[in-house]
Scaffold this motif. Structure first.
Motif, short mmCIF file in Angstrom:
data_model
loop_
_atom_site.label_atom_id
_atom_site.label_comp_id
_atom_site.label_asym_id
_atom_site.label_seq_id
_atom_site.Cartn_x
_atom_site.Cartn_y
_atom_site.Cartn_z
N VAL A 127 8.78 39.07 -66.71
CA VAL A 127 7.95 38.44 -66.14
C VAL A 127 7.79 37.76 -67.62
CG1 VAL A 127 5.47 38.27 -65.80
CG2 VAL A 127 6.74 39.78 -64.55
N VAL A 128 7.47 36.13 -67.47
CA VAL A 128 7.28 35.18 -68.74
C VAL A 128 5.95 34.80 -68.20
CG1 VAL A 128 7.93 33.62 -70.04
CG2 VAL A 128 9.87 34.92 -69.37
N ALA A 129 4.84 34.71 -69.15
CA ALA A 129 3.63 34.00 -68.76
C ALA A 129 3.50 32.95 -70.01
CB ALA A 129 2.71 34.69 -68.65
N THR A 130 3.24 31.89 -69.81
CA THR A 130 2.66 30.81 -70.82
C THR A 130 1.17 30.34 -70.66
OG1 THR A 130 3.05 28.80 -71.90
CG2 THR A 130 3.38 28.94 -69.39
N PHE A 171 7.59 41.98 -70.69
CA PHE A 171 6.90 40.89 -70.24
C PHE A 171 6.78 40.02 -71.75
CE2 PHE A 171 2.44 38.98 -71.28
CZ PHE A 171 2.44 38.13 -70.30
N VAL A 172 6.94 38.57 -71.42
CA VAL A 172 6.89 37.85 -72.37
C VAL A 172 5.91 36.93 -72.44
CG1 VAL A 172 8.25 35.88 -73.52
CG2 VAL A 172 9.62 37.85 -72.70
N LEU A 173 5.16 36.48 -73.58
CA LEU A 173 4.18 35.55 -73.91
C LEU A 173 4.84 34.56 -74.60
CD1 LEU A 173 0.94 37.24 -74.92
CD2 LEU A 173 1.16 36.04 -73.18
N ALA A 174 4.75 33.08 -73.85
CA ALA A 174 5.54 32.30 -74.54
C ALA A 174 4.86 30.82 -74.70
CB ALA A 174 6.79 31.79 -73.41
#
Lengths: 556, 556
Positions: B230-233, B297-300
């Motif tokens: 999951v990536v969230a920006t 999980f990636v915060l971008a």
């Protein structure tokens, strides 16, 4: 591919983007296939990627190289993204053009503007009339949209029936043109539909589409209650909307004025094609001065904020003697196309400064979409029961979501962006090849390739500025006089020195240091000078300009 | 204006636009007024109007020319449109800077990047702490927004109390920072508020604002149900959102990775200021390869589609070893700012091509706004009971609608766009003067004026292309050799001839026809050559290029 007989679909434009529609159907032995082309549209340039460009269209090379096998071109409706490229590309395609009557008027005007004969458009009546062209038998299927006589195509081939929807919605009461007729779809579905090639624009709209008739009461109330002059803008070709607006104004004691050439032309097309009648009288702009302000209604072009159109002019200094005043009402009976938000907001703010009441479409009371929403698409899937669904007219995410919708109903569906050759011959459609597609720009009067680098160079100048370096050399390579530099679009460094002066000094240094072999070689010398300018400008102002170098050599 | 003592408000930026906030309060005899400045923000360039520009800020000339009377600069919060210009403009303002702690870290980083001392920021505790500066006593009023420690200002003067809201919302449960406290507003209102200078961004949002806490359940469900990575920006400074996202991921067995410098910096600011604690452990990018995909999980960075930010890179070829795969989920926990739709859509389509599940904020489940909606604004009007409402931080239409809202409650309100000097001395605020305001561009490393013509020249080159003409003349005006032309960003005419060749020929003709007095006069000759090029190019390709002329004269 072997040379077995195939039925194929290939988007040259419109699949993977919204706009620039151009679809190719092929039937026959591979290498000898016969083709028909559906639509020939444009998309519009922007400063980000296409500054200075006038129009963008699909690169027709694939079919232009096979023009001898192109049986005909079918135009589904008169919107720019379906017909706007016809005048520019038809000379390379050399095939008969078919359309319905209203569309034919618009298509003919495109041809005229390109110096071609508008009479070469073949006007057809709607289904069940068909035309046979090689292996294809094609008829125009009436659908609703935001322009009169929009049509899908029923394309019968020895390989089966294809339904190409064009742009459409399901409108039981479109006010102008044929209402949605489920029985007609059922009839088309009889005997089986091999493939439904289907509009995907509104796949992300979850609610049932709304009818053009639904907004009439709100428009009537607005015309009744507004105090000053009322101006409304919408797409010029939305004849049903123009009629609703004008009729509501007329019924409330307002004289109707039309501002903007595109709207006048479209109304004229409506009258002469017979799709538009019972339109209230239009008052000549020159006579409108005699009408009290509260009895005026103006239909204006420019719903997308186009700077030179009537709406933008009205919000500014006025247009053809009209200007907005406090207490007037300005109605956007339209949706802002993504990318045009800033242009439209500029008009909204100018109108705010003039204390004009602005009504836009935030709540959908004054505008309905011309495209089928998700439940409407489901309805079409359900009625036509196609063996395959090929979503078109959408960005990739629209095509993908439409495919998923079809799959949810157990239908086989394929994402086929521009260039993907889809084989419809067997039971399940599949992508069997990818051909090169692209874009062609109308740049002034010249058609250029998107990858020619011409526009890229303009973008670079816009971002980096431009420097000209001129030097003179004796035939033996000895510099004559001082170098000369001209800069455009670049600031001087902080402090006293000018950028051109600083660059001239540094170029002088570079020439002093250059070896004889560099001074004798134009290309080597140019490389040194470009690098000198870019390095120095980067250091001084952190810009890496586009550089033109002029080397003058004297042989005296 | 006479030299009586006045309390005044003047927006130098932010009123008539969203972004570039800079507001000036004055108190004292006219001509000797003392000032405080509130915020020092930027707005962002675009290709349409500011190609190649790095940042846009308000022209500070009005206060820079009166810098000796500027008591201080207050920064309400750490968003770019409130603090981004500080490093560039502080040298011209030379006044002490005040902010709360978290904001001070960001402001200090701005100063450092401009080579200034970050220690000159004066960090203050929130209200009831105040600082006295000349006739002003100023305190930071905690409000909720989408960044920690956002604050309004309570500005007490001998002419009365002003409440300057900064950007705010009314959030009873903001997750990070102080919840909305109606009692505090009531307390501030005691004794009377002369003027409420109030955020207008969300005036067109008709529903009660939603709390940051409301979206937590949906985010938790998403992290629970998603299968792949999951990536969230979101905006890097939205610390509360980062915490919600990371905590939900962590609680569902995912390791948290942070991609993008801005986000790492902001998290660090959160930790070191003490506003952020209980944040789940952050896994180093280099160790993430060991974590199974479904546990990542990636915060971008890059929620607005910025090409070089992590989100755009992830949607393309990848970023720091990470790339998206079919089955992954990409969450936009953000709103697309008008003007950025096309950039964001580019990412959505790239992710679609990769078969990534994209979740954006169409239905508001994963994002809430940081600004007060219309009913929230009414609540503030009601509690503070100001004698005057001056809407700020909005385009003209926002200011006007906010004024109308206040008027509906019987409050006196004034539309005061940039440059309007509002006199708050008497009972009813009114505009008494208009001063010149404008914009300054950071272009590379140089600050240039918006009206300097430098950027206009770049836009013209982008739209029209560029032509260099070089000619050589004897001292008596006799041309030597043939003219030389270099073109950039222009197509050749249809047919064989090159554009440069055609222009060279035509310039040769023009020189043959030119009179001796023209050939002797550089300026006259340049005019003739520019006109010749533009006329010929218009005729050949319908482009009117920017032309640089080089005239070399020999005195041998």
């Amino acid at each position: 591919m072997s040379n077995e007989t195939k039925l194929t679909y290939l988007a040259l434009g419109g699949a993977g983007e919204i706009g620039m529609n151009m679809y190719l159907y092929g039937y026959g032995p591979v290498g000898e296939q016969r083709f028909i082309l559906v639509d020939c549209g444009v998309t519009f340039p922007n400063m980000d990627t296409t500054p200075g460009v006038d129009l963008i269209m699909a690169d027709p090379s694939f079919i232009a190289e096979r023009a001898d096998r192109l049986e005909g071109i079918f135009i589904t409706h008169g919107h720019e993204d379906h017909v706007g490229a016809l005048g520019f590309l038809l000379p390379r395609l050399q095939a008969p053009v078919f359309s319905r009557k209203f569309t034919g008027l618009i298509a003919g005007q495109k041809l005229e503007r390109s110096g071609l004969d508008p009479a070469q458009i073949n006007v057809m009546a709607p289904w069940p009339e068909t035309v046979e062209l090689g292996p294809f038998k094609v008829g125009f299927l009436p659908v609703s949209h935001s322009i009169p006589e929009a049509s899908g195509l029923v394309i019968d081939t020895p390989g089966g029936r294809i339904v190409h929807t064009g742009d459409f919605k399901l409108d039981p009461d479109p006010l102008v043109g044929e209402p949605y007729d489920p029985a007609l779809l059922d009839q088309i579905a009889e005997g089986g539909v091999k493939a439904l090639v289907c509009d995907s624009t509104n796949i992300f709209s979850p609610h049932l589409g709304r009818s053009e008739a639904e907004i009439r009461p709100d428009i009537e109330a607005l015309m009744r209650e507004a105090k000053g002059m009322v101006v409304a803008t919408t797409f010029a070709s939305n004849i049903a909307r123009l009629k609703t607006l004008a009729q509501a104004a007329h019924d409330n004691g307002r004289s109707v004025v039309v501002l903007g050439r595109a709207m006048s032309t479209m109304l004229q097309n409506g009258f002469s094609s017979g799709v538009l009648n019972d339109f209230p009288p239009i008052v000549d702009v020159r006579d409108a001065g005699d009408v009290p302000r509260q009895n005026l209604f103006v239909l204006a072009t420019g719903s997308q904020g186009e700077r030179r159109a009537a709406s933008a002019q009205l919000a500014g200094n006025g247009y053809q003697g009209f200007s907005m005043k406090a207490g007037d009402t300005f109605l956007f009976s339209s949706k802002t196309i993504p990318g045009n938000e800033v242009s439209v907001a500029r008009i909204l703010n100018q109108l705010s400064e003039l204390d004009v009441t602005v009504i836009d479409d935030d709540d959908g009371r004054y505008h309905v979409s011309g495209h089928a929403n998700r439940p409407d698409l489901e309805e079409v899937h359900r009625r036509l029961k196609p063996a395959n669904v090929i979503p078109m007219h959408g960005e990739h995410r629209h095509l993908r979501a439409h495919t998923a919708l079809a799959a949810d109903r157990g239908l086989h569906a394929v994402v086929a962006p521009n260039g993907a050759v889809v084989d419809l011959t067997g039971e399940e459609a599949r992508v069997i090849d990818n051909v090169e597609t692209g874009r062609v720009y109308l740049d002034g009067t010249v058609l250029i390739g998107a990858l020619d680098g011409i526009v890229r160079e303009r973008i670079r100048m816009a971002q980096r500025g431009h420097v000209v370096v001129s030097i003179m050399l004796e035939s033996d390579g000895t510099p004559i006089g001082a170098p000369w530099v001209d800069v455009a679009g670049l600031p001087d460094p902080e402090g006293q020195e000018t950028l051109s002066g600083a660059l001239e000094a540094r170029i002088g240094d570079a020439l002093d240091l250059a070896s004889g072999s560099v001074l004798d070689d134009d290309e080597a010398l140019e490389r040194v000078l470009v690098k000198t300018v870019q390095t120095e400008a980067s250091g001084l102002i952190r810009k890496k300009p586009v550089v033109a170098v002029l080397i003058n050599r004297f042989d005296d």
